[in-house]
Design an enzyme around this catalytic site. Structure first.
Site, PDB file in Angstrom:
ATOM      1  N   SER A  91       1.025  -1.309   0.140  1.00 47.99           N
ATOM      2  CA  SER A  91       0.043  -0.030   0.031  1.00 47.99           C
ATOM      3  C   SER A  91       0.833   1.363   0.109  1.00 47.99           C
ATOM      4  CB  SER A  91      -0.905   0.061   1.324  1.00 47.99           C
ATOM      5  OG  SER A  91      -1.392   1.279   1.240  1.00 47.99           O
ATOM      6  N   GLY A  92       0.541   2.349  -0.742  1.00 47.99           N
ATOM      7  CA  GLY A  92       1.392   3.396  -0.944  1.00 47.99           C
ATOM      8  C   GLY A  92       1.307   4.448   0.262  1.00 47.99           C
ATOM      9  N   ASP A 250     -10.729   5.810  -0.665  1.00 46.30           N
ATOM     10  CA  ASP A 250      -9.349   5.875  -0.543  1.00 46.30           C
ATOM     11  C   ASP A 250      -9.257   7.505  -0.549  1.00 46.30           C
ATOM     12  OD1 ASP A 250      -6.211   4.941  -1.408  1.00 46.30           O
ATOM     13  OD2 ASP A 250      -6.522   6.479  -0.024  1.00 46.30           O
ATOM     14  N   CYS A 254      -3.794   7.172  -3.832  1.00 45.53           N
ATOM     15  CA  CYS A 254      -3.664   5.902  -3.971  1.00 45.53           C
ATOM     16  C   CYS A 254      -2.484   5.564  -4.722  1.00 45.53           C
ATOM     17  CB  CYS A 254      -4.872   5.262  -4.662  1.00 45.53           C
ATOM     18  SG  CYS A 254      -4.863   3.406  -4.573  1.00 45.53           S
ATOM     19  N   GLY A 255      -1.331   5.098  -3.977  1.00 44.80           N
ATOM     20  CA  GLY A 255      -0.044   4.827  -4.518  1.00 44.80           C
ATOM     21  C   GLY A 255       0.025   3.626  -5.582  1.00 44.80           C
ATOM     22  N   THR A 256      -0.544   2.577  -5.021  1.00 44.83           N
ATOM     23  CA  THR A 256      -0.503   1.279  -5.808  1.00 44.83           C
ATOM     24  C   THR A 256      -1.383   1.255  -6.828  1.00 44.83           C
ATOM     25  OG1 THR A 256      -2.176   0.505  -3.937  1.00 44.83           O
ATOM     26  CG2 THR A 256       0.090  -0.464  -3.796  1.00 44.83           C
TER      27      THR A 256
HETATM   28  O1  LIG Z   1      -1.983   4.194  -1.549  1.00 44.39           O
HETATM   29  C1  LIG Z   1      -2.433   3.026  -1.528  1.00 44.39           C
HETATM   30  O2  LIG Z   1      -1.670   2.189  -2.253  1.00 44.39           O
HETATM   31  C2  LIG Z   1      -3.410   2.612  -0.768  1.00 44.39           C
HETATM   32  N1  LIG Z   1      -4.220   3.615   0.014  1.00 44.39           N
HETATM   33  C3  LIG Z   1      -5.257   2.987   0.625  1.00 44.39           C
HETATM   34  C4  LIG Z   1      -5.643   1.949  -0.388  1.00 44.39           C
HETATM   35  C5  LIG Z   1      -4.213   1.346  -0.699  1.00 44.39           C
HETATM   36  O3  LIG Z   1      -3.818   0.334  -0.240  1.00 44.39           O
END
Ligand SMILES: O=C(O)[C@H]1NCC[C@@H]1O
Length: 354
Positions: A91-92, A250, A254-256
């Site tokens: 998770s980012g 989110d 959202c990084g991923t």
């Molecule tokens: O930034 C992300 O990758 C995460 N944010 C919440 C859901 C993902 O895992």
């Protein structure tokens, strides 16, 4: 005090998305790798996940990251992301929270102006570059796991909606990427609930109709999230909204999901190596994104892209949650009124009854 469990956590958010970091009190999780520990939580015993994430100790926006000493020698620490539906591989926003917690609490020595470290996750090692000044992590940059397209323009038959075309791509976990404009729904605060209601049947349909599998990490074999994608007049701005099961948006860009989206954009020739973009969330917070390279995975058979995604995280509290042996909710609970439409489906998938 007669508590049978006391978990200590640091409260953080990354660009608005909560990411608590559990530093002590959650006991041991068997496994000789982060992937084995994640498998244990998801398949054998998810009580610590339910105890910390679900009500009354958690809430619908809860995410808890279990912090582990490094297993891989090059890692400073390992972490596993616990969300309402399961433990996830990467998770980012949560990696940004973990890195900030490690550095600002002194768990890892901070060097200015840059501290470099590696975090171990079930999706692999993540290199982190923290911009540090005056004891604060001003920005956390993540070298994301190699991202790749699994399928472009998959036509899903979705009950209640009709045919929905999605891209399926990996950015640390698998995503179904949906063009928000094709569904006629702008990504904005007003539409948060509607986006959740649309994502619910789409996620069910994609996992019923498409089989995904990471060529090097076969245990990553389902689509974790639906991400709605939007582009505006500014070609450097990509707006997105990931819906987290059982049903919430989110708060971060959202990084991923952004890493997965970059792979699809690269496959379409919409971005080139070296391009820098801004990924914007439903609450208008931003990650900085750079497409940094290409690589191969799956014994060289799959083209993948490398990206560096950065954002800011803040510590906003410390939290300890305890279990009185007479507490009837040791395993927590969740209701669809605040947790979202897929609560019952989520409960059916829990590895620990109660
Ligand atoms: O930034 C992300 O990758 C995460 N944010 C919440 C859901 C993902 O895992």
């Amino acid at each position: 005090m007669r508590w049978s469990k006391l978990v200590t956590m640091i409260d953080l958010h990354a660009e608005g998305e909560i990411g608590r970091v559990a530093t002590a009190g959650f006991g041991t999780v068997p496994g000789d790798s982060m992937m084995e520990k994640m498998r244990y939580i998801n398949e054998m015993d998810d009580t610590i996940r339910r105890f910390t994430v679900f009500e009354p100790r958690g809430a619908a926006t809860s995410t808890v990251n279990l912090l582990f000493p490094p297993i891989r020698p090059e890692a400073a620490a390992g972490f596993i992301v616990l969300q309402a539906d399961k433990a996830h591989a990467m998770s980012g926003s949560n990696a940004m929270c973990v890195a900030t917690a490690l550095l600002e609490t002194g768990y890892i020595p901070m060097r200015e102006p840059y501290t470099r470290l590696k975090l171990d996750t079930p999706a692999g090692l993540v290199s982190v570059t923290a911009e540090c000044r005056g004891g604060r992590c001003e920005r956390i940059a993540l070298d994301m796991p190699p991202s790749f397209v699994h399928d472009l323009e998959v036509r899903l038959s979705v009950p209640e909606i009709g045919t929905v075309i999605v891209d399926i791509a990996y950015g640390g976990v698998f995503y179904a990427l949906v063009d928000a404009a094709a569904l006629g729904i702008p990504i904005n605060r007003t539409n948060a609930r509607r986006l959740v209601e649309l994502a619910s049947p789409i996620k069910r349909a994609v996992n019923q109709q498409v089989r995904v599998r990471h060529p090097d990490l076969p245990e990553i074999n389902h689509v974790s999230y639906v991400m709605f994608c939007e582009r505006g007049s500014d070609p450097s701005l990509i707006r997105g909204c990931t819906v987290i099961p059982p049903g919430r948006c989110d708060r971060s860009p959202c990084g991923t999901g952004t890493a997965a989206r970059l792979a699809a954009m690269y496959a379409r020739g919409e971005v080139r190596l070296g391009d820098e973009l801004r990924a914007q969330s439903i609450i208008d917070t931003e990650f900085q994104v750079e497409l940094t390279g290409q690589t191969c995975i799956g014994c060289g058979s799959e083209g993948a892209v490398l990206s560096r995604i950065s954002g800011r995280a803040w510590i906003f509290g410390m939290y300890q949650c305890a279990l009185d042996p007479t507490d009837p909710f040791a395993f927590g609970f969740a209701l669809s009124d605040t947790w979202g439409p897929d609560v019952d489906e989520m409960r059916a998938s829990l590895s620990t009854s109660g």
